[in-house]
Scaffold this motif. Structure first.
Motif, PDB file in Angstrom:
ATOM      1  N   ILE A  62       0.858  -1.175   0.000  1.00 15.08           N
ATOM      2  CA  ILE A  62       0.000   0.000   0.000  1.00 15.08           C
ATOM      3  C   ILE A  62       0.904   1.238   0.000  1.00 15.08           C
ATOM      4  CG2 ILE A  62      -1.858   1.242   1.173  1.00 15.08           C
ATOM      5  CD1 ILE A  62      -1.137  -2.285   2.298  1.00 15.08           C
ATOM      6  N   ALA A  63       0.992   1.926  -1.132  1.00 14.13           N
ATOM      7  CA  ALA A  63       1.788   3.148  -1.254  1.00 14.13           C
ATOM      8  C   ALA A  63       0.847   4.346  -1.158  1.00 14.13           C
ATOM      9  CB  ALA A  63       2.541   3.168  -2.581  1.00 14.13           C
ATOM     10  N   VAL A  64       1.127   5.253  -0.237  1.00 14.68           N
ATOM     11  CA  VAL A  64       0.198   6.330   0.099  1.00 14.68           C
ATOM     12  C   VAL A  64       0.809   7.691  -0.232  1.00 14.68           C
ATOM     13  CG1 VAL A  64      -1.196   7.319   1.951  1.00 14.68           C
ATOM     14  CG2 VAL A  64      -0.611   4.901   2.011  1.00 14.68           C
ATOM     15  N   ASP A  65      -0.022   8.603  -0.741  1.00 12.06           N
ATOM     16  CA  ASP A  65       0.352  10.011  -0.825  1.00 12.06           C
ATOM     17  C   ASP A  65       0.108  10.660   0.535  1.00 12.06           C
ATOM     18  OD1 ASP A  65       1.226  10.390  -3.485  1.00 12.06           O
ATOM     19  OD2 ASP A  65      -0.833  10.419  -4.213  1.00 12.06           O
ATOM     20  N   LEU A  66       1.131  11.255   1.113  1.00 12.07           N
ATOM     21  CA  LEU A  66       0.967  11.934   2.386  1.00 12.07           C
ATOM     22  C   LEU A  66      -0.031  13.086   2.256  1.00 12.07           C
ATOM     23  CD1 LEU A  66       3.512  10.263   3.013  1.00 12.07           C
ATOM     24  CD2 LEU A  66       4.469  12.265   4.164  1.00 12.07           C
ATOM     25  N   PRO A  67      -0.684  13.476   3.355  1.00 16.88           N
ATOM     26  CA  PRO A  67      -1.643  14.582   3.288  1.00 16.88           C
ATOM     27  C   PRO A  67      -1.012  15.861   2.743  1.00 16.88           C
ATOM     28  CG  PRO A  67      -1.823  13.446   5.393  1.00 16.88           C
ATOM     29  CD  PRO A  67      -0.604  12.883   4.707  1.00 16.88           C
ATOM     30  N   GLY A  68      -1.660  16.434   1.721  1.00 20.98           N
ATOM     31  CA  GLY A  68      -1.153  17.660   1.121  1.00 20.98           C
ATOM     32  C   GLY A  68      -0.070  17.459   0.090  1.00 20.98           C
ATOM     33  N   PHE A  69       0.174  16.183  -0.289  1.00 26.03           N
ATOM     34  CA  PHE A  69       1.185  15.869  -1.299  1.00 26.03           C
ATOM     35  C   PHE A  69       0.596  14.888  -2.307  1.00 26.03           C
ATOM     36  CE2 PHE A  69       3.451  17.067   2.514  1.00 26.03           C
ATOM     37  CZ  PHE A  69       4.398  17.956   2.033  1.00 26.03           C
ATOM     38  N   GLY A  70       1.156  14.890  -3.516  1.00 24.17           N
ATOM     39  CA  GLY A  70       0.634  14.007  -4.546  1.00 24.17           C
ATOM     40  C   GLY A  70      -0.835  14.285  -4.784  1.00 24.17           C
ATOM     41  N   ALA A  71      -1.637  13.222  -4.816  1.00 24.52           N
ATOM     42  CA  ALA A  71      -3.065  13.362  -5.065  1.00 24.52           C
ATOM     43  C   ALA A  71      -3.891  13.454  -3.785  1.00 24.52           C
ATOM     44  CB  ALA A  71      -3.555  12.184  -5.912  1.00 24.52           C
ATOM     45  N   SER A  72      -3.243  13.459  -2.622  1.00 27.19           N
ATOM     46  CA  SER A  72      -3.983  13.561  -1.358  1.00 27.19           C
ATOM     47  C   SER A  72      -4.233  15.022  -0.999  1.00 27.19           C
ATOM     48  CB  SER A  72      -3.211  12.898  -0.217  1.00 27.19           C
ATOM     49  OG  SER A  72      -3.188  11.498  -0.340  1.00 27.19           O
ATOM     50  N   PRO A  73      -5.474  15.370  -0.660  1.00 24.33           N
ATOM     51  CA  PRO A  73      -5.744  16.744  -0.222  1.00 24.33           C
ATOM     52  C   PRO A  73      -5.104  17.028   1.128  1.00 24.33           C
ATOM     53  CG  PRO A  73      -7.700  15.373   0.020  1.00 24.33           C
ATOM     54  CD  PRO A  73      -6.685  14.531  -0.686  1.00 24.33           C
ATOM     55  N   ALA A  74      -5.008  18.306   1.449  1.00 19.25           N
ATOM     56  CA  ALA A  74      -4.464  18.708   2.740  1.00 19.25           C
ATOM     57  C   ALA A  74      -5.389  18.254   3.864  1.00 19.25           C
ATOM     58  CB  ALA A  74      -4.286  20.221   2.782  1.00 19.25           C
ATOM     59  N   LEU A  75      -4.861  18.251   5.076  1.00 16.36           N
ATOM     60  CA  LEU A  75      -5.677  17.923   6.240  1.00 16.36           C
ATOM     61  C   LEU A  75      -6.728  19.003   6.466  1.00 16.36           C
ATOM     62  CD1 LEU A  75      -2.880  16.688   8.680  1.00 16.36           C
ATOM     63  CD2 LEU A  75      -4.498  15.283   7.380  1.00 16.36           C
ATOM     64  N   PRO A  76      -7.822  18.665   7.123  1.00 15.77           N
ATOM     65  CA  PRO A  76      -8.871  19.663   7.369  1.00 15.77           C
ATOM     66  C   PRO A  76      -8.398  20.770   8.309  1.00 15.77           C
ATOM     67  CG  PRO A  76      -9.336  17.618   8.542  1.00 15.77           C
ATOM     68  CD  PRO A  76      -8.181  17.332   7.638  1.00 15.77           C
ATOM     69  N   ASP A  77      -9.094  21.878   8.296  1.00 14.32           N
ATOM     70  CA  ASP A  77      -8.764  23.002   9.169  1.00 14.32           C
ATOM     71  C   ASP A  77      -8.714  22.533  10.621  1.00 14.32           C
ATOM     72  OD1 ASP A  77      -8.731  24.625   6.981  1.00 14.32           O
ATOM     73  OD2 ASP A  77     -10.728  25.485   7.320  1.00 14.32           O
ATOM     74  N   GLY A  78      -7.709  23.034  11.327  1.00 15.85           N
ATOM     75  CA  GLY A  78      -7.546  22.661  12.722  1.00 15.85           C
ATOM     76  C   GLY A  78      -6.617  21.486  12.937  1.00 15.85           C
ATOM     77  N   PHE A  79      -6.225  20.826  11.858  1.00 10.44           N
ATOM     78  CA  PHE A  79      -5.279  19.722  11.941  1.00 10.44           C
ATOM     79  C   PHE A  79      -3.940  20.186  11.359  1.00 10.44           C
ATOM     80  CE2 PHE A  79      -7.408  15.285  12.289  1.00 10.44           C
ATOM     81  CZ  PHE A  79      -8.036  15.679  13.465  1.00 10.44           C
ATOM     82  N   PRO A  80      -2.945  20.439  12.189  1.00 12.49           N
ATOM     83  CA  PRO A  80      -1.641  20.854  11.663  1.00 12.49           C
ATOM     84  C   PRO A  80      -0.929  19.695  10.971  1.00 12.49           C
ATOM     85  CG  PRO A  80      -1.503  20.506  14.027  1.00 12.49           C
ATOM     86  CD  PRO A  80      -2.955  20.350  13.662  1.00 12.49           C
ATOM     87  N   HIS A  81      -0.066  20.030  10.039  1.00 11.78           N
ATOM     88  CA  HIS A  81       0.706  19.000   9.335  1.00 11.78           C
ATOM     89  C   HIS A  81       1.994  18.727  10.114  1.00 11.78           C
ATOM     90  CE1 HIS A  81      -1.432  18.573   5.349  1.00 11.78           C
ATOM     91  NE2 HIS A  81      -2.102  19.546   5.946  1.00 11.78           N
ATOM     92  N   ASP A  82       1.827  18.260  11.349  1.00  7.61           N
ATOM     93  CA  ASP A  82       2.975  17.987  12.194  1.00  7.61           C
ATOM     94  C   ASP A  82       3.054  16.499  12.512  1.00  7.61           C
ATOM     95  OD1 ASP A  82       0.946  17.597  14.025  1.00  7.61           O
ATOM     96  OD2 ASP A  82       1.478  19.310  15.297  1.00  7.61           O
ATOM     97  N   LEU A  83       4.094  16.108  13.239  1.00  9.17           N
ATOM     98  CA  LEU A  83       4.352  14.688  13.461  1.00  9.17           C
ATOM     99  C   LEU A  83       3.239  13.998  14.262  1.00  9.17           C
ATOM    100  CD1 LEU A  83       6.388  12.477  12.847  1.00  9.17           C
ATOM    101  CD2 LEU A  83       7.642  13.133  14.913  1.00  9.17           C
ATOM    102  N   PRO A  84       2.759  14.559  15.380  1.00 13.67           N
ATOM    103  CA  PRO A  84       1.678  13.869  16.101  1.00 13.67           C
ATOM    104  C   PRO A  84       0.421  13.683  15.253  1.00 13.67           C
ATOM    105  CG  PRO A  84       2.690  15.529  17.504  1.00 13.67           C
ATOM    106  CD  PRO A  84       3.236  15.742  16.124  1.00 13.67           C
ATOM    107  N   THR A  85       0.059  14.705  14.464  1.00 11.30           N
ATOM    108  CA  THR A  85      -1.150  14.596  13.644  1.00 11.30           C
ATOM    109  C   THR A  85      -0.955  13.581  12.531  1.00 11.30           C
ATOM    110  OG1 THR A  85      -1.609  16.919  14.120  1.00 11.30           O
ATOM    111  CG2 THR A  85      -2.871  15.895  12.354  1.00 11.30           C
ATOM    112  N   MET A  86       0.197  13.612  11.872  1.00 12.95           N
ATOM    113  CA  MET A  86       0.458  12.638  10.810  1.00 12.95           C
ATOM    114  C   MET A  86       0.439  11.217  11.356  1.00 12.95           C
ATOM    115  SD  MET A  86       1.110  14.029   7.749  1.00 12.95           S
ATOM    116  CE  MET A  86       1.880  15.398   6.891  1.00 12.95           C
ATOM    117  N   THR A  87       0.996  11.026  12.550  1.00  8.37           N
ATOM    118  CA  THR A  87       0.993   9.691  13.148  1.00  8.37           C
ATOM    119  C   THR A  87      -0.430   9.236  13.430  1.00  8.37           C
ATOM    120  OG1 THR A  87       3.144  10.176  14.167  1.00  8.37           O
ATOM    121  CG2 THR A  87       1.936   8.300  15.028  1.00  8.37           C
ATOM    122  N   ALA A  88      -1.264  10.154  13.931  1.00  9.51           N
ATOM    123  CA  ALA A  88      -2.678   9.818  14.162  1.00  9.51           C
ATOM    124  C   ALA A  88      -3.387   9.482  12.860  1.00  9.51           C
ATOM    125  CB  ALA A  88      -3.374  10.982  14.865  1.00  9.51           C
TER     126      ALA A  88
END
Length: 280
Positions: A62-88
């Motif tokens: 399973i190869a994934v586009d990270l949030p806000g990269f490739g074809a994946s949209p950015a995270l919703p408002d209120g979710f920072p693009h930081d390590l704890p959020t990405m891990t969640a």
């Protein structure tokens, strides 16, 4: 096959807050134990294409586009693009795709995310290729400066110029020699696509800023960890692998001779073997 999945993610900062819907783009192929692949900042899931077919002979990949990269949209408002959020986000993705503690492999930022998932016991093994987070502050500033310069260059070049450069080995070297030791081996189509992916990455700046104070300083006990580093990595120098070994004493530390920061294209057979061995 390329697909998207939408799932609920709880806030890593406020357990009482309502979960938010996150959508990610991914490709899934093969059969066997699941292996989740995470790319680096400014890249996209196609970075893994040189090794996908080999991995798929033994793994459900399973190869994934990270949030806000490739074809994946950015995270919703209120979710920072930081390590704890990405891990969640990736913990919730595993639940959404019914992946019961998959193996995980990551390159650069993806390697750091893989280690975080391993530290939280969300996966059964971790294999990292030049993971972020083992730098000194001067090394981090250098790497971030190079990444910002690459981003500016990608955004400043018209698409016809990128396409023209991609047609020759010399041109592909101009576009990608910072991350590949053998840029001439990358196909013209792939070089165009990843240059545009870097230029158009929605959350490049926010994600990079979130890494300013990141240092990975914890052991990852109880699961197999492999740390592999290209001998010709120009972005995160290979002595950082020695630091990783000190922090994670039971990790296997592997040299990738003749490989750069994104080694999958420089030596697909070697990297695929490292990924399969790391997930056994």
């Amino acid at each position: 096959m390329s697909a998207t999945v939408t799932f609920e993610v709880p806030s890593p900062y406020d357990p009482a807050a309502e979960p938010k819907a996150v959508t990610l783009s991914y490709a899934r192929v093969g059969a066997g134990e699941p292996l989740l692949l995470l790319h680096g900042i400014g890249h996209h899931r196609q970075a893994w294409d040189p090794v996908i077919d080999i991995l798929a002979t033994e793994r459900d990949v399973i190869a994934v586009d990270l949030p806000g990269f490739g074809a994946s949209p950015a995270l919703p408002d209120g979710f920072p693009h930081d390590l704890p959020t990405m891990t969640a986000v990736f913990s919730a993705l595993c639940e959404a795709l019914d992946l019961d503690r998959p193996h995980v492999a990551g390159n650069s930022l993806g390697g750091l995310l893989a280690l975080e998932l391993g530290r939280e016991k969300r996966v059964r093994s971790v294999t990292t290729l030049s993971p972020a987070g083992f730098w000194s502050q001067p090394e981090r500033r250098y790497a971030f400066g190079v990444l910002l310069a690459m981003r500016r260059a990608a955004r400043s070049m018209p698409a016809p110029l990128v396409e023209r450069l991609s047609r020759s080995a010399a041109g592909r070297s101009v576009l990608t020699s910072t991350i590949y030791a053998r840029p001439g081996r990358r196909s013209p189509e792939a070089v165009v696509a990843e240059t545009l992916a870097l230029a158009n990455a929605q959350r490049f700046t926010e994600t990079l800023k979130a890494g300013v104070d990141i240092r990975f300083t914890d052991d990852v006990p109880g699961i197999p960890v492999t740390v592999a580093w290209g001998t010709r990595d120009l972005l995160l120098v290979r002595r950082q692998g020695v630091r990783a070994k000190r922090i994670i004493p039971k990790a296997r530390l592997i040299r990738l001779p003749g490989c750069g920061h994104v080694p999958m294209n420089d030596d697909p057979a070697l990297v695929a073997r490292v990924l399969l061995d790391g997930s056994r």
